[in-house]
Design a protein around this motif. Sequence first.
Motif, mmCIF file in Angstrom:
data_model
loop_
_atom_site.group_PDB
_atom_site.id
_atom_site.type_symbol
_atom_site.label_atom_id
_atom_site.label_comp_id
_atom_site.label_asym_id
_atom_site.label_seq_id
_atom_site.Cartn_x
_atom_site.Cartn_y
_atom_site.Cartn_z
ATOM 1 N N LYS A 170 -5.325 103.343 -22.808
ATOM 2 C CA LYS A 170 -5.920 102.007 -22.927
ATOM 3 C C LYS A 170 -6.259 101.409 -21.568
ATOM 4 C CE LYS A 170 -4.744 97.310 -24.474
ATOM 5 N NZ LYS A 170 -5.994 97.031 -25.186
ATOM 6 N N GLY A 213 -8.159 105.013 -19.006
ATOM 7 C CA GLY A 213 -9.365 105.715 -19.400
ATOM 8 C C GLY A 213 -9.111 107.036 -20.095
ATOM 9 N N TYR A 270 -13.466 104.124 -20.926
ATOM 10 C CA TYR A 270 -12.357 103.419 -21.560
ATOM 11 C C TYR A 270 -12.497 103.480 -23.083
ATOM 12 C CZ TYR A 270 -10.850 101.470 -17.100
ATOM 13 O OH TYR A 270 -10.375 101.321 -15.828
#
Length: 203
Positions: free
Chosen positions: A68, A71, A185
């Motif tokens: 989170k 990435g 992400y």
Amino acid sequence: MKFFQSLAMLACLVSGAVFAAIGNPVASSKDPSQSSLGLYVTAKEAYAMLEQDPKAVLVDVRDPVEIKFTGFATPTKIHVPWLLTDTSRLNADQQTWPMQPNPQFDQQLLSRLQALGVQKDDAIILICRSGATRSAPAVDRLAGYGFHNVWSVTDGFEGNTLEDGPSKGVRALDGWRNSGLPWSYRVPADVAWTAPTSETAQH
């Protein structure tokens, strides 16, 4: 199909005993960054393998919390955490939450591999944060089920820490994220791991 079903049944039988051994306070003399297969690649080499071999599969074994905030490698096809953050307790001395084994790692990973049609001789590349303590043991786990072409990414996703300068200690050296390789992400819904519910955990 029968092969993977047999592996899944075996995983259910042995996972409890295996993770009990992991929790044993007696330290192993084995270097946790070394796998029994002895197959290692850097992040750049792993990407080259994925580009050259359409059957090769990249597996991320990090905790979702890490992903989170740091990435995710774009070519990743499977995400199953080797360890999970135990948010029920805080280690006051270390000012962090401890990590605990994912008790369903075997079943979850075997199921994902089966869904993708991965065979025992296909290249499977495992990546964690730095290649130090999670990807190599996970390689050993797959080797125990007969997979023999399983690789550990030695510099992981975040790479190694800088040894000097104003950013000393920051993971900004090598690794997938620092090597100019594709990452984001964003985690695809069909790849991202989710904690099993009480109902799914029974299957």
